[in-house]
Design a protein around this motif. Structure first.
Motif, short mmCIF file in Angstrom:
data_model
loop_
_atom_site.label_atom_id
_atom_site.label_comp_id
_atom_site.label_asym_id
_atom_site.label_seq_id
_atom_site.Cartn_x
_atom_site.Cartn_y
_atom_site.Cartn_z
N GLY A 29 0.82 -1.43 -0.02
CA GLY A 29 -0.10 0.66 -0.17
C GLY A 29 0.51 1.11 0.44
N ASP A 30 2.11 1.19 -0.77
CA ASP A 30 3.41 2.36 -0.90
C ASP A 30 2.29 3.57 -2.56
N LEU A 31 2.62 4.30 -1.78
CA LEU A 31 1.77 5.37 -2.76
C LEU A 31 2.87 6.21 -3.89
N ALA A 32 4.14 5.47 -3.24
CA ALA A 32 5.41 5.97 -4.36
C ALA A 32 5.47 5.17 -5.01
N GLN A 33 5.37 3.80 -4.39
CA GLN A 33 5.69 2.33 -5.07
C GLN A 33 4.93 1.88 -6.12
N ALA A 34 3.37 2.95 -5.69
CA ALA A 34 2.31 2.11 -6.86
C ALA A 34 2.88 3.96 -7.85
N ALA A 35 3.11 4.52 -7.90
CA ALA A 35 3.50 5.75 -9.02
C ALA A 35 4.36 5.22 -10.12
N ALA A 36 5.13 4.33 -8.92
CA ALA A 36 6.30 4.17 -10.01
C ALA A 36 6.23 3.26 -10.97
N ASN A 37 4.80 1.06 -10.37
CA ASN A 37 4.45 0.98 -10.71
C ASN A 37 3.40 1.16 -11.90
N LEU A 38 2.49 2.32 -11.65
CA LEU A 38 0.81 2.46 -12.78
C LEU A 38 1.41 2.24 -13.93
N PHE A 39 2.28 2.83 -14.73
CA PHE A 39 1.96 3.20 -15.85
C PHE A 39 2.55 1.31 -16.55
N GLY A 40 4.03 1.06 -15.97
CA GLY A 40 4.64 -0.42 -16.47
C GLY A 40 3.22 -1.52 -16.22
N HIS A 41 3.20 -1.37 -14.95
CA HIS A 41 1.42 -2.19 -15.09
C HIS A 41 0.81 -2.59 -15.78
N LEU A 42 0.46 -1.15 -16.49
CA LEU A 42 -0.65 -1.04 -16.94
C LEU A 42 -0.47 -1.83 -18.64
N HIS A 43 0.54 -1.49 -18.87
CA HIS A 43 0.98 -1.80 -19.92
C HIS A 43 1.17 -3.37 -20.39
N ARG A 44 1.34 -4.40 -19.50
CA ARG A 44 1.71 -5.22 -18.63
C ARG A 44 0.41 -6.03 -19.13
N LEU A 45 -0.87 -5.40 -18.28
CA LEU A 45 -2.10 -5.73 -18.57
C LEU A 45 -2.62 -5.68 -19.80
#
Length: 329
Positions: A275-291
């Protein structure tokens, strides 16, 4: 060393001194080069050359009424192109280099192409913190217009592979140097009016900016004319629909969670298990690309509307917006 397998192929450069010199040469020739920043990979062109800036719009399929951010290497360089003020000095000293863009009135004899400003009398400027971007901009010593290096309206790129997947063959080169650490576009603050205004939430939390200014940021009305990138309603979009505030996926959906999630399917990801928002921000676009590569609709867990969560939710709402609204990136 550069990799080039065909006459019109996009060169893949690295962060070596020789390859950055090559990237700078291409930019001086009016060609387009993608490079990493701490936020996302940018698609760079000489901001003084109308032909180079027009090529950015063409490569991305981006509407030309949408202004661009000019990237420079230092505060001193920024002052060449805009009318500086006390708010700008305070924020630049606190947050530059970093994920903050300032919009200021254009200086006389600024030399910036009108295509960068979309005909406005203001310019959006940023000094990126990524060491590779810093070295490239310092070697060039010219302002570089650089929106995100992807097709207009699609998911922003946080790796060189993302750039190549969308723009290979349409740009001269990409400087590959790992994944972006922040992973969200810069926060944009307007400083051309009566009070500092938040024009786009991003990789720097508004609360941090307000603490330095000692006053709240004014809010932009969504019906106001465009004054900065990231203000159109449809943006950052995967191929399939996005459903927000989902506590679990429906049949046929991928799931993008936040916090602990027990889903074990290949298309179940969490932006941050803790639930870390900084980690979530860093992962957002990369995870969207994967999905997005799964070719299925995406359900997204609720994200707290605080700190960097405000910027994350802003991107997700635009990704989920109806596709018949204007798109940008």
């Amino acid at each position: 060393m550069p990799q080039d397998t065909a006459k019109n192929a996009t060169l893949v450069l690295d962060a070596s001194a020789s390859d950055l010199t090559r990237a700078a040469q291409l930019l001086r020739q009016g060609k387009l080069v993608s490079f990493p920043t701490e936020t996302v990979y940018g698609l760079g062109g000489d901001a003084r050359r109308g032909d180079a800036v027009a090529a950015i719009y063409t490569a991305k399929g981006r509407p030309s009424f949408n202004p661009l951010i000019a990237h420079v290497s230092s505060v001193e360089a920024a002052k060449r192109y805009v009318i500086w003020n006390a708010w700008a000095e305070t924020l630049a000293q606190a947050f530059w280099p970093g994920p903050l863009t300032l919009v200021l009135p254009l200086a006389p004899d600024h030399g910036i192409s009108e295509l960068v400003t979309a005909g406005l009398d203001t310019l959006a400027l940023r000094v990126p913190a990524h060491p590779t971007a810093q070295k490239l901009l310092a070697e060039l010593d010219v302002p570089v217009a650089a929106p995100s290096a992807n097709s207009s309206g699609r998911i922003s790129p946080t790796t060189a592979d993302h750039v190549m997947a969308g723009l290979a063959g349409r740009i001269a080169a990409v400087v590959a140097d790992g994944a972006c650490s922040v992973g969200l576009e810069s926060t944009i603050v307007g400083l051309a009016g009566d009070a500092p205004m938040l024009l786009r939430p991003g990789g720097l939390a508004a609360e941090q900016i307000e603490a330095v200014l000692g006053q709240p940021l004014a809010s932009r009305d969504i019906h106001d004319p465009l004054t900065a990138p990231g203000q159109l309603l449809s943006h950052y979009a995967p191929q399939e629909r996005v459903r927000l505030d989902a506590t679990s996926p429906r049949a046929g959906e991928c799931y993008l969670g936040f916090g602990p999630y027990s889903g074990a399917r290949a298309c179940d990801l969490s932006l941050s298990d803790t639930g870390d928002l900084a980690q979530a921000a860093a992962n957002l676009f990369g995870h969207l690309h994967r999905l997005d590569a799964q070719g299925l609709p995406i359900a997204v867990a609720p994200i707290p509307e605080t700190g960097l969560g405000i910027a994350i939710n802003d991107r997700l709402r635009r990704a989920a917006a109806p596709r018949d609204t204007p798109a940008e990136t």
